[in-house]
Design a protein around this motif. Structure first.
Motif, PDB file in Angstrom:
ATOM      1  N   ALA A 100       0.828  -1.207   0.000  1.00 49.28           N
ATOM      2  CA  ALA A 100       0.000   0.000   0.000  1.00 49.28           C
ATOM      3  C   ALA A 100       0.861   1.256   0.000  1.00 49.28           C
ATOM      4  O   ALA A 100       0.537   2.244  -0.674  1.00 49.28           O
ATOM      5  N   VAL A 101       1.961   1.225   0.749  1.00 46.13           N
ATOM      6  CA  VAL A 101       2.867   2.371   0.793  1.00 46.13           C
ATOM      7  C   VAL A 101       3.505   2.604  -0.581  1.00 46.13           C
ATOM      8  O   VAL A 101       3.602   3.740  -1.049  1.00 46.13           O
ATOM      9  N   VAL A 102       3.928   1.514  -1.222  1.00 45.88           N
ATOM     10  CA  VAL A 102       4.536   1.631  -2.554  1.00 45.88           C
ATOM     11  C   VAL A 102       3.531   2.196  -3.554  1.00 45.88           C
ATOM     12  O   VAL A 102       3.841   3.113  -4.330  1.00 45.88           O
ATOM     13  N   ILE A 103       2.312   1.688  -3.533  1.00 48.34           N
ATOM     14  CA  ILE A 103       1.274   2.151  -4.458  1.00 48.34           C
ATOM     15  C   ILE A 103       0.971   3.623  -4.228  1.00 48.34           C
ATOM     16  O   ILE A 103       0.830   4.407  -5.169  1.00 48.34           O
ATOM     17  N   VAL A 106       3.817   5.976  -5.571  1.00 49.16           N
ATOM     18  CA  VAL A 106       3.931   6.152  -7.025  1.00 49.16           C
ATOM     19  C   VAL A 106       2.708   6.847  -7.599  1.00 49.16           C
ATOM     20  O   VAL A 106       2.630   7.102  -8.807  1.00 49.16           O
ATOM     21  N   GLY A 107       1.731   7.138  -6.749  1.00 48.65           N
ATOM     22  CA  GLY A 107       0.591   7.948  -7.163  1.00 48.65           C
ATOM     23  C   GLY A 107      -0.482   7.238  -7.948  1.00 48.65           C
ATOM     24  O   GLY A 107      -1.223   7.876  -8.695  1.00 48.65           O
ATOM     25  N   VAL A 108      -0.582   5.913  -7.798  1.00 52.09           N
ATOM     26  CA  VAL A 108      -1.654   5.189  -8.480  1.00 52.09           C
ATOM     27  C   VAL A 108      -2.723   4.791  -7.459  1.00 52.09           C
ATOM     28  O   VAL A 108      -2.469   4.795  -6.259  1.00 52.09           O
ATOM     29  N   GLU A 109      -3.893   4.443  -7.945  1.00 50.14           N
ATOM     30  CA  GLU A 109      -4.993   4.070  -7.070  1.00 50.14           C
ATOM     31  C   GLU A 109      -5.467   2.663  -7.377  1.00 50.14           C
ATOM     32  O   GLU A 109      -5.470   2.231  -8.524  1.00 50.14           O
ATOM     33  N   SER A 177     -16.105  -7.785  -7.032  1.00 49.89           N
ATOM     34  CA  SER A 177     -16.460  -7.113  -5.783  1.00 49.89           C
ATOM     35  C   SER A 177     -15.716  -5.800  -5.609  1.00 49.89           C
ATOM     36  O   SER A 177     -15.788  -5.171  -4.554  1.00 49.89           O
ATOM     37  N   LEU A 178     -15.006  -5.386  -6.658  1.00 49.34           N
ATOM     38  CA  LEU A 178     -14.267  -4.126  -6.629  1.00 49.34           C
ATOM     39  C   LEU A 178     -14.944  -3.113  -7.544  1.00 49.34           C
ATOM     40  O   LEU A 178     -15.596  -3.479  -8.521  1.00 49.34           O
ATOM     41  N   SER A 179     -14.787  -1.853  -7.220  1.00 44.67           N
ATOM     42  CA  SER A 179     -15.265  -0.780  -8.086  1.00 44.67           C
ATOM     43  C   SER A 179     -14.076   0.066  -8.510  1.00 44.67           C
ATOM     44  O   SER A 179     -13.039   0.082  -7.848  1.00 44.67           O
ATOM     45  N   GLY A 180     -14.226   0.753  -9.622  1.00 42.26           N
ATOM     46  CA  GLY A 180     -13.135   1.564 -10.150  1.00 42.26           C
ATOM     47  C   GLY A 180     -12.775   1.133 -11.564  1.00 42.26           C
ATOM     48  O   GLY A 180     -13.351   0.201 -12.124  1.00 42.26           O
ATOM     49  N   ALA A 181     -11.796   1.815 -12.131  1.00 47.24           N
ATOM     50  CA  ALA A 181     -11.349   1.497 -13.481  1.00 47.24           C
ATOM     51  C   ALA A 181     -10.716   0.102 -13.517  1.00 47.24           C
ATOM     52  O   ALA A 181     -10.218  -0.379 -12.497  1.00 47.24           O
ATOM     53  N   PRO A 182     -10.725  -0.563 -14.674  1.00 47.32           N
ATOM     54  CA  PRO A 182     -10.109  -1.895 -14.774  1.00 47.32           C
ATOM     55  C   PRO A 182      -8.669  -1.925 -14.279  1.00 47.32           C
ATOM     56  O   PRO A 182      -8.260  -2.879 -13.603  1.00 47.32           O
ATOM     57  N   SER A 183      -7.890  -0.885 -14.609  1.00 45.43           N
ATOM     58  CA  SER A 183      -6.492  -0.857 -14.156  1.00 45.43           C
ATOM     59  C   SER A 183      -6.402  -0.767 -12.639  1.00 45.43           C
ATOM     60  O   SER A 183      -5.532  -1.394 -12.013  1.00 45.43           O
ATOM     61  N   SER A 188      -5.471  -3.752  -7.287  1.00 46.04           N
ATOM     62  CA  SER A 188      -5.982  -4.339  -6.050  1.00 46.04           C
ATOM     63  C   SER A 188      -5.834  -5.852  -6.051  1.00 46.04           C
ATOM     64  O   SER A 188      -5.476  -6.460  -5.037  1.00 46.04           O
ATOM     65  N   ILE A 189      -6.103  -6.479  -7.195  1.00 44.28           N
ATOM     66  CA  ILE A 189      -5.963  -7.924  -7.290  1.00 44.28           C
ATOM     67  C   ILE A 189      -4.512  -8.340  -7.079  1.00 44.28           C
ATOM     68  O   ILE A 189      -4.223  -9.336  -6.399  1.00 44.28           O
ATOM     69  N   ALA A 190      -3.577  -7.564  -7.639  1.00 48.89           N
ATOM     70  CA  ALA A 190      -2.157  -7.860  -7.449  1.00 48.89           C
ATOM     71  C   ALA A 190      -1.779  -7.792  -5.976  1.00 48.89           C
ATOM     72  O   ALA A 190      -1.003  -8.627  -5.477  1.00 48.89           O
ATOM     73  N   VAL A 191      -2.338  -6.819  -5.260  1.00 45.32           N
ATOM     74  CA  VAL A 191      -2.060  -6.708  -3.825  1.00 45.32           C
ATOM     75  C   VAL A 191      -2.678  -7.876  -3.067  1.00 45.32           C
ATOM     76  O   VAL A 191      -2.070  -8.435  -2.144  1.00 45.32           O
TER      77      VAL A 191
END
Length: 246
Positions: A100-103, A106-109, A177-183, A188-191
């Motif tokens: 979470a800190v790394v994400i 780098v300014g991504v969501e 079960s997630l909302s937001g853009a595909p990327s 989130s899946i990677a995490v």
């Protein structure tokens, strides 16, 4: 290939059966004039999707193959196995928060978990999700995705293949079960792969489904507790924390 195909089908079937049960229950309640509050929505989802859906598919698969519950390994954890729960708990939190800190740096969501989003809007839901994590979410998901899916892959592949493949399958089913853009959802899946690798490794080491169930439940309960704290007392991390749940 057959083992992998069966594993993927079982994972998808668990989601499909749970979704159908939740939709049917919601329709019946609306026809009966019962308002669907956020708390009731979460209760229905936990009971029917995680409990009846995931658990039912896992048990039906065992029945189909003429296996009993010993196939997944169910027993009271020993002191050594409780040690795996404690060690896995701290390792899991460390991995996820580091990610979470790394994400964040780098300014991504990442995508937002829908249950967590409901909890941010209705904090009382989080108080329900904390015990439910240990009593329903952890056991239900682990029974299907570690006890059945990972075990099925393990019948044909070594642990170094079965654990990451089962973890990827488990993390991937959270896309819906997630909302937001595909990327953002893919981030989130990677995490989410990180904690599931720990759950799968602990299960491989103990052959006792109770151990990853306790670990998974404690992990989710901790995140829901932290989210409740941020919602009630403020803080800029609540949105970032909402994508960490599995």
């Amino acid at each position: 290939m057959r083992a992998l195909l069966v594993a993927v089908l079982l994972a998808g079937l668990g989601i499909a059966v749970g979704s159908v049960l939740v939709l049917a229950a919601g329709l019946l309640l609306r026809l009966a004039g019962v308002p669907i509050t956020p708390v009731l929505s979460i209760v229905i989802s936990l009971a029917l999707a995680t409990g009846v859906g995931f658990g039912g598919v896992a048990l039906l698969y065992l029945w189909y193959r003429d296996f009993d519950i010993s196939y997944v390994g169910v027993r009271v954890p020993s002191l050594r196995e409780f040690g795996y729960v404690v060690g896995g708990y701290f390792l899991t939190l460390g991995l996820v928060f580091s990610a979470a800190v790394v994400i964040s740096s780098v300014g991504v969501e990442g995508g937002t978990n829908n249950a967590a989003q409901i909890g941010m809007e209705n904090p009382e839901v989080l108080l329900l999700l904390i015990p439910a994590s240990i009593l329903l979410i952890g056991p239900g998901e682990e029974l299907l995705y570690r006890g059945v899916v990972q075990n099925r892959i393990r019948e044909r592949f070594p642990a170094v293949v079965a654990i990451p493949v089962a973890s990827l399958i488990f993390a991937s089913i959270h896309y819906v079960s997630l909302s937001g853009a595909p990327s953002a959802r893919l981030i989130s899946i990677a995490v989410l792969v990180l904690p599931t690798l720990v759950f799968g490794t602990v299960y491989e080491l103990t052959d006792n489904i109770v151990v990853p169930s306790l670990l998974h439940g404690a992990y989710n309960a901790t995140l829901f507790s932290g989210l409740y704290f941020f919602v009630k007392y403020g803080g800029e991390m609540q949105q970032q924390a909402a994508f960490l749940f599995g």
